[in-house]
Enzyme design. Structure first.
Site, PDB file in Angstrom:
ATOM      1  N   GLU A  74       3.951   5.487   2.486  1.00 44.37           N
ATOM      2  CA  GLU A  74       3.090   5.356   3.661  1.00 44.37           C
ATOM      3  C   GLU A  74       2.610   6.703   4.175  1.00 44.37           C
ATOM      4  OE1 GLU A  74       5.848   3.592   3.267  1.00 44.37           O
ATOM      5  OE2 GLU A  74       5.107   1.535   3.243  1.00 44.37           O
ATOM      6  N   HIS A 143       9.281  -6.072  11.067  1.00 47.31           N
ATOM      7  CA  HIS A 143       8.008  -6.537  10.504  1.00 47.31           C
ATOM      8  C   HIS A 143       7.198  -7.321  11.533  1.00 47.31           C
ATOM      9  CE1 HIS A 143      10.255  -5.686   6.840  1.00 47.31           C
ATOM     10  NE2 HIS A 143       9.141  -5.767   6.148  1.00 47.31           N
TER      11      HIS A 143
END
Lengths: 342, 462, 336
Positions: A74, A143
């Site tokens: 990321e 999440h």
């Protein structure tokens, strides 16, 4: 429902019913076809089609050079997108979950947001980052977050939260035309929501809120999926004689002050509804904005905020629902506010 | 050095007090602890005792003047002490040297009046005004300049209500708040404006009555050398209403029935607050020249009796309150307005029937006699005006709770549990040392409905 | 022509013209004098913040940029003055930036740690260790996608090689075969922590193996050695064969920043490295190979002195930014 969406769609543009995810994909398709500089980057956005099937089969149409699967990196991936944006590309970087942007904070906050300023305006960073956000999928604490307020705290970034398929497409196309970094927080539960979407290219202006429902008794400023919950509540309230005006903020940086303040001047009551954790969230900013402005003198009741609970998003479905504002919460808060009418 | 007499702080949130009356004239002798003057605050009225024995001089705050707490109002010179210029070094003037009002502080003082502390070092006679803010203010948004209310105790009001009041030239404090916890909201201001725009309202006095001067009416009865009994009737009633009870009272007591202003044969007055009403009644009570009296009041008269007892404790032997007002906000506003407004027996009767527990006791003859007593339109208008100030929007705007907290003399509350004017449960808010007599079968008029039984309660009266 | 030269002729002498070589030496002097001028200005209180000086690392900066043109990009580090000069920046505007002036490269908004010259391809120094690595890969991605033929040289220090960004960036550059050269200027210390204490491998260049790219270690104080390694790496990148890692062993004479008390290295170590002054070695090499005379070299040094003196004057007389414009350039178009 889009009473004052402020889109720049041509009136003759035909509309079709698309899902929110399809609308985003259509926007990316249009951009990839129209502009060689546009590339998509992200984890599993190629043949897999993206974790939420947003990029779908675009890789088959545009190839792996333009729909680029990144490694699970990321920080590096976001940084590559930033560097590419500084040097001529128009990358759309998809975080698989907006939670993972925490791994890339350095590149988003220290680099993308600041490069233009640090270099005295000599360069700009037209990167678009897509952030699937929000709870309701049983994916628990890492999440399901709504971290948009974090990013909206950073000068140099623009942060949008489309609530409809039409805006999801229009805001993405507008983000691509914006010379500065734009973060798009897409609510995962909205991906399957259907709505009328104009065909072809159009822009939903960044920095412009939409009044989704007109009302006179209180203003509900909501973001993302909370717009729909607020509208549902407003319908019930109308049956009780309470007319709520629902403002869909759409962009949280820069905030559309005038639409919010204008509505508060009209209704004299303000309820902020957002999924992010309540404390130090968007509602705090909206409240402070009203309190600092002339609209303060129009308030006839204390401002009320409904935000996420002060806890991580839990797994158990009952707990998960309880951790973010729901329609009954909005009803209760709105009734209490409207009940202060004298 | 002469002893300074100051305006004492007697309430936690008291910033200033109004001198109602001086009991000692300038130049006269006063003994320590003798009543020196009465003060009124927005909450209470009370007597201030002299901090020293000597002669009173330099009375710089006349009756009627408002004085910030801690400020001197006069000085007492010891016998033989030479009277010089004003000890605070200020020449002349009476009301023109008010210092800045001290802000309220929680010093644990509540309830009992604190004796004025002579030259207390914590309460300097002069306070330096707070310096004006520096240039920071100029950097504040323009919207802030009018949005910040001045410091001090202000009514709770929403920003919108304040703006509407400001735009319409209204004092926010003059508006009654009906929002949560009494908050003044936009609707309250709108109603206030609407009321102002109506040529005649329930609280606005008609043109054909004008206030009258002169003492209040006092009906005297009973003979004997026992402690006199003073009776104070309720709103929209008169001295005659005590007739049933008179027969049940023990003999040997002179009885004085003071009629409220704008009631009975008392002059019509314009009275804008409970404090003004009490002031008027206190004057009448003082005028009786009684050393000791049993004080009895009903409803509004009960509230007045409590307030009187608070300031005349020394001269009150006992206090009896029938269904007293002032213990909570609730009151049957429509009934009060209806009685005050009624011009004929037909419109009066339904309201009168709410008074007793058993409405059968209200006969048509009784209604007619009451209406006859209320025939004078000026009396009705003056009473409506009074109701508008004491019970705005059907709410009791005054409280005797603090007075009851302070009163230490024998006190009894009598209430009918079927009271439809003031909830009897208000009685439960009185302090525990006050006796409570509840009657299941009485309404708002137990002294009439159950005069015989009630009389027993007075049997041991000395 | 190379075949006419003796066998042990240094690469740089063989590869570059005398003018190019003298220009390179002049740049090395300019960096040295720039750093000394900056230090002097700091001491006199003319410079607002701290700075990280690269005295002793001039050959690494200039040698690494020899193979680059204006279209090529570099990303730089907090110790980036040398890279900026090497990439062709105007020292007057650099000083103006140090002095916080509107006429500076960043209009007084960036200062020492964000010095950049975008027109000359310098995408900027970076205050975050490792911050420039992914950005360089992005610039290389742009070059590849847009077919510009540009190569990006990514400067970073030994400290950055332990950042996750280093590994993520090298991996992506390798899997996508991007035209980027990673130049690790290994000056032995990440602030006070030596590479021996911070890094598992003895040679950082060996980390290239993990990302399937060539990795070489060169004497960073040897202009020719640096330019030789870079020549090969840039050529490989331009040919579309992907990235390389060049580890340039060098040494900063000064402390990490102006607040460094130099407690982690010995006087002997510093003296030892100062004896290997890259500028002296470059000058000797040019004299030895008949490229320049001592007089010419003295002239280059004097010219650099003059240029720096003029640059400081330019900076001193520059306009300060307007306070009212403090939020300018946060966005391309002003927003509330």
């Amino acid at each position: 429902m889009n009473m004052d969406a402020g889109t720049l769609a041509r009136p003759e543009q035909e509309t079709r019913e698309l899902s929110y995810a399809e609308a985003i994909r259509e926007a990316m398709d249009i951009a990839l076809a129209a502009d060689e500089r546009v590339v998509l980057m992200g984890e599993d956005i190629g043949v897999y089609g993206g974790a939420f099937q947003v990029t779908g089969d675009l890789v088959h149409k545009y190839g792996t050079d333009r729909v680029i699967d990144t490694p699970i990196s990321e920080l590096g991936g976001a940084g590559v997108a930033v560097g590419a944006a500084m040097t001529g590309l128009r990358p759309i970087f998809e975080f698989q979950f907006s939670d993972f942007a925490t791994l890339a904070m350095e590149q988003i906050v220290n680099q993308a947001a600041k490069v233009r300023y640090m270099l005295g305006g000599a360069v700009s960073v037209p990167v678009v980052m897509r952030m699937p956000a929000g709870s309701g999928t049983g994916a628990a604490a890492q999440h399901s977050q709504s971290l948009e307020a974090w990013f909206a705290h950073v000068p140099g970034l623009k942060v949008v939260q489309p609530s409809t398929p039409e805006d999801a497409k229009g805001l993405l196309l507008a983000a691509l035309e914006d010379p500065d970094p734009v973060l798009i927080f897409e609510h995962k539960l909205l991906y399957k929501m259907k709505g009328e979407v104009p065909a072809g290219h159009y822009l939903t202006p960044i920095g412009k809120a939409a009044i989704r429902r007109k009302g006179t008794d209180l203003t509900i400023v909501a973001t993302s999926i909370m717009v729909h919950k607020a509208l549902e509540a407003a319908q019930t309230l109308a049956g009780e004689g309470i007319e709520a005006e629902v403002v869909d903020l759409r962009t949280i940086r820069p905030i559309d002050r005038e639409t919010v303040l204008g509505s508060v001047r009209k209704t004299s009551r303000l309820l902020c509804v957002y999924e992010g954790v309540k404390t130090l969230g968007i509602g705090a900013e909206i409240s402070a904005m009203v309190a600092e402005s002339d609209a303060f003198d129009y308030l006839d009741a204390p401002i009320v905020r409904l935000g996420g609970a002060e806890c991580p998003i839990p797994y158990n479905p009952d707990l998960e629902r309880a951790a973010v504002p729901q329609v009954p919460d909005i009803l209760q808060a709105a009734r209490a506010l409207a009940g202060e009418r004298v | 050095m002469p002893v300074e007499v100051i305006m004492p702080k007697v309430d936690m949130d008291m910033a200033s007090g109004r001198i109602a009356v001086w009991h000692v004239e300038a130049g006269a002798r006063v003994e320590k602890s003798e009543a020196l003057f009465d003060i009124e605050t927005d909450k209470a009225a009370m007597e201030v005792e002299s901090p020293a024995s000597g002669t009173l001089h330099h009375v710089i705050a006349e009756a009627g003047s408002e004085v910030a707490i801690g400020q001197p109002v006069a000085w007492i010179y010891a016998d033989g002490e030479a009277v010089g210029p004003r000890p605070d070094g200020t020449a002349g003037g009476t009301n023109d040297d008010h210092g800045p009002q001290a802000s309220a502080s929680d010093d644990g003082m509540s309830g009992k009046a604190r004796p004025p502390a002579p030259s207390s070092p914590e309460e300097p006679a002069k306070r330096t005004p707070e310096p004006a803010p520096s240039g920071v203010g100029s950097a504040l948004p323009a919207a802030l300049s009018h949005a910040v209310p001045p410091r001090g105790t202000l009514p709770r009001a929403t920003p919108k209500a304040r703006r509407l009041a400001r735009d319409n030239g209204l004092e926010i404090a003059a508006i009654d708040g009906n929002g949560p916890r009494g908050r003044i909201q936009a609707g309250d201001v709108a109603r206030h404006l609407e009321a102002l725009s109506r040529p005649e309202t329930a609280s606005a006095a008609p043109l054909h009555w004008s206030p009258e001067a002169g003492p209040l009416s006092v009906l005297r009865s009973g003979k004997g050398d026992k402690t006199p009994i003073v009776l104070l009737h309720g709103f929209a009633s008169d001295g005659a209403s005590w007739a049933p009870l008179l027969a049940s009272l023990p003999t040997g007591h002179p009885v004085y029935r003071i009629e409220l202003p704008s009631h009975g044969r008392s002059p019509r007055r314009r009275i804008a607050s409970f404090a003004e009403l009490v002031r008027d009644m206190r004057q009448a009570f003082d005028g009786l020249g009684l050393q000791q009296a049993h004080l009895v009041g009903h409803s509004l008269g009960g509230a007045v009796a409590a307030a009187l007892a608070d300031t005349r404790a020394r001269r009150i032997a006992s206090l009896t309150l029938f269904n007293p007002a002032g213990l909570g906000p609730e009151i049957n506003g429509p009934a009060l307005a209806g009685i005050a407004r009624a011009t004929r027996a037909e419109s009066l009767a339904p309201w009168l029937k709410l008074l007793p527990a058993d409405e059968e006791t209200i006969t048509s003859n009784y209604v007619r006699s009451v209406m006859l007593a209320r025939a004078d339109p000026a009396l009705r208008a003056a009473q409506a005006d009074l109701a508008g100030h004491l019970f705005p929007d059907g709410v009791q705007a005054f409280s005797i709770a603090a007075a009851l907290d302070r009163i230490e003399l024998p006190t009894r509350i009598i209430w009918g549990k079927r009271d439809r004017i003031i909830p009897w449960s208000h009685a439960l808010r009185a302090p525990g040392r006050i006796s409570l007599n509840l009657f299941e079968n009485a309404g708002h008029l137990p002294h009439i409905e159950l005069a015989g039984q009630i009389g027993i309660l007075f049997a041991d009266m000395k | 022509m190379p075949d006419l030269l003796p066998e042990n002729t240094p690469f740089a002498i063989a590869r570059y013209t005398p003018d190019e070589l003298k220009a390179a030496l002049r740049k090395m002097y300019l960096i040295r004098k720039f750093e000394e001028g900056a230090e002097e200005s700091y001491t006199r209180g003319l410079i607002h913040g701290t700075m990280h000086l690269s005295i002793g690392q001039e050959a690494s900066a200039v040698g690494a940029c020899m193979a680059l043109g204006d279209a090529d990009k570099i990303t730089s580090t907090h110790r980036g003055h040398g890279h900026c000069v090497a990439k062709g920046a105007d020292v007057s505007r650099m000083f103006a930036e140090f002095f916080g002036k509107e006429s500076g490269y960043c209009r007084g908004r960036g200062g020492s740690m964000h010095i950049a010259d975008v027109e000359k391809g310098n995408l900027g120094a970076n205050g975050i260790v490792g911050g420039g690595l992914p950005i360089a890969v992005g610039a290389a991605l742009s070059a590849k996608r847009l077919g510009t033929g540009a190569v990006t040289v990514c400067f970073f220090g030994d400290g950055a090689n332990n950042e996750g960004a280093f590994h993520e960036a090298l991996n992506m550059a390798a899997i996508w075969k991007l035209p980027v050269v990673f130049v690790c200027e290994n000056n032995k210390y990440g602030m006070s922590t030596s590479t021996e204490r911070s890094t598992a491998v003895r040679r950082i260049a060996t980390r290239a193996d993990a990302y399937a790219m060539p990795g070489v270690t060169v004497d960073g104080n040897d202009f020719s050695a640096v330019s030789e390694a870079m020549d090969a790496a840039v050529a490989r990148a331009r040919a579309g064969e992907g990235p390389s890692l060049v580890e340039s062993m060098t040494y900063r004479w000064r402390g990490h920043s102006k607040s460094d008390r130099n407690r982690y290295r010995s006087k002997e170590e510093i003296a030892d490295w100062m004896a290997r002054d890259p500028i002296t070695r470059m000058a000797d090499m040019l004299v030895e190979h008949g490229i320049a005379t001592r007089e010419e070299i003295a002239g280059l040094e004097a010219g650099a002195d003059r240029e720096i003196a003029e640059a400081i004057e330019f900076a001193k007389t520059g306009e300060n930014p307007k306070v009212a414009e403090v939020t300018r350039d946060v966005y391309t178009e002003a927003v509330q």
